[in-house]
Design an enzyme around this catalytic site. Structure first.
Site, PDB file in Angstrom:
ATOM      1  N   GLU A  44       0.791  -1.233   0.000  1.00  0.00           N
ATOM      2  CA  GLU A  44       0.000   0.000   0.000  1.00  0.00           C
ATOM      3  C   GLU A  44       0.827   1.290   0.000  1.00  0.00           C
ATOM      4  O   GLU A  44       0.684   2.128   0.900  1.00  0.00           O
ATOM      5  CB  GLU A  44      -0.976  -0.005   1.186  1.00  0.00           C
ATOM      6  N   GLU A  54      -6.243  -7.873  -0.623  1.00  0.00           N
ATOM      7  CA  GLU A  54      -6.933  -7.618   0.638  1.00  0.00           C
ATOM      8  C   GLU A  54      -8.375  -7.234   0.350  1.00  0.00           C
ATOM      9  O   GLU A  54      -8.645  -6.479  -0.590  1.00  0.00           O
ATOM     10  CB  GLU A  54      -6.270  -6.488   1.442  1.00  0.00           C
TER      11      GLU A  54
END
Length: 452
Positions: free
Chosen positions: A208, A314
């Site tokens: 991320e 995710e």
């Protein structure tokens, strides 16, 4: 590390996937996997017991501040956590859930910490390698994911140190970026060994990177360099990079497969960090998944409109951001309008649940045995519709966040607890709901309150 000099790759997770002795054809069969979150990198909402005994004034909000607070006791505390939170039984249970991949987040201090860091270094490396061997035993393929990098790529607590984004940013940004490349030189050489070729099939560069803050071209250049280093060190599997929250269509032509073969885009899809999505009704959320996220997968998986090879590394079935510590220790929720973060531009002080009135987190945070039948049906349908979406349009499949949580109020974030509660499919490949048009019920008409 006490590893045997020989290994056995004959295991097979289930009859839908090949044994480890054979390659996994990601373009022909979807991966169905789960993250081992909150283990080698602490996350307060996954293991709240490490954070509940401190006052707000002490500022214990992440692994960095906890390690500082624990001092000489940190080593024993973390090793006990590594030993007990995830065990061999975890991997057996993951296999029995019909899953075939695990994504294992680990931090840079697994290898070596930086001068001045309070983290406990190196001990978690033993457990990472142990986990890979357990995965091998049960026929599970592994995505090793460098979840925390020097300087912090996103500023969130799951990067170890909540706060500023200094990786590739500011006066020390290039220094931290180069440090991270140096870590990859060592890690890639290690995972390029023959021992890992059949089991560590995906290698994550950085989790991320917050490209809402970072300069996009700087991150892209760094990613190109990282890719080249990993290949030069002999790693032959798939190399995974994060989408940086830029959107599926923004990656078209950036890393073409002729120059970057085996490069895979990782998208993280959550409903609950966006006030607009939270405000949708239960039925609309299902329909959104089956339209917008199916379209995202089609866009991203087509190299003419997106990157090409795409996974969803995710996601969660949770439909609120109500869980304690989910938005950081001591911070409220968008759902109830209590998101009292320090940055005024990110505060949400008006309730965001559908209708914006009578918003309560109590049912979402209840024990799963107290869920209504209608809420259970919605949660199962939410999970199965997302699984369907993330296997559609040429996408390579998914890995759920996460397998295990410490407490039952976090059931909607635990695949393990979800199975027991009847809100996840008993087998990931045997599902009831598949986004068939016209099959989403009107949950409000069934009696499920939109605001709870």
């Amino acid at each position: 590390m006490g590893l045997n000099s020989t290994w056995d790759n004959s295991a097979r997770a289930n009859m839908n996937v090949p044994p480890l002795t054979q390659s996994f054809n990601y373009t022909q069969m979807p991966m169905r996997g789960v993250n081992i979150g909150g283990w080698l990198v602490l996350e307060p909402f996954i293991t709240p017991s490490y954070f509940t005994n401190y006052t707000a004034g002490q500022g214990i909000v992440d692994e960095y501040t906890l390690s500082e607070q624990l001092g000489d006791n940190a080593k024993g505390t973390f090793e006990k956590h590594y030993m007990s939170f995830i065990t061999e039984q975890t991997f057996s249970d993951i296999r029995d859930a019909g899953l075939d991949h695990v994504r294992i987040p680990y931090p840079y201090w697994t290898v070596e910490k930086l001068e001045g860091d309070p983290y406990v270094e190196k001990i978690s490396w033993r457990y990472l390698l142990r986990a890979i061997e357990w995965a091998r035993k049960y026929g599970l393929r592994v995505n090793v994911d460098l979840h925390s990098v020097p300087g912090n790529a996103n500023g969130w607590n799951h990067s170890g140190h909540q706060g500023q984004v200094l990786w590739l940013n500011g006066t020390m940004g290039e220094y931290y970026g180069n440090l991270t490349l140096a870590y990859h030189e060592r890690l890639a050489a290690f995972f390029a060994q023959e021992r890992y070729k059949n089991v560590v099939t995906l290698y994550g560069l950085v989790n991320e990177p917050n490209m809402m803050v970072l300069d996009a071209q700087t991150v892209i250049s760094w990613t190109s360099n990282a890719y080249d280093i990993v290949r030069e060190k002999g790693y032959e599997g798939y190399i995974v990079f994060g989408d940086g929250f830029r959107g599926a269509g923004s990656w078209a032509g950036v890393f073409n497969q002729s120059r970057y073969p085996g490069m895979v885009l990782d998208m993280h899809e959550y409903m609950i960090f966006n006030e607009g999505l939270i405000a949708q009704s239960h039925s609309t959320k299902i329909d959104f998944v089956c339209s917008a996220w199916v379209n995202d997968m089609q866009t991203s998986s087509n190299p003419l409109t997106g990157h090409g090879p795409t996974i969803v590394g995710e996601w969660s079935q949770a439909d609120t951001d109500c869980l304690r510590y989910l938005n950081n220790v001591g911070v409220g929720s968008r759902w109830e309008g209590t998101l009292n973060v320090s940055d005024p531009s990110l505060q949400v002080l008006t309730p965001s649940c559908p209708g914006g009135t009578n918003c309560t987190c109590d049912p979402a945070n209840a024990q799963p045995e107290d869920y209504s039948d209608e809420y259970k049906e919605f949660l199962l349908m939410s999970a199965e519709s997302q699984m369907t979406a993330f296997e559609s349009g040429g996408a390579w499949g998914f890995m759920y966040w996460t397998w295990k949580t410490e407490t039952a109020d976090a059931t909607q974030w635990s695949y393990e607890r979800g199975i027991d509660a009847g809100i996840m499919p008993q087998l990931a490949y045997n599902r009831t709901y598949n986004c068939t048009p016209g099959t989403t019920p009107d949950f409000a008409a069934l009696g499920l309150s939109e605001s709870y």
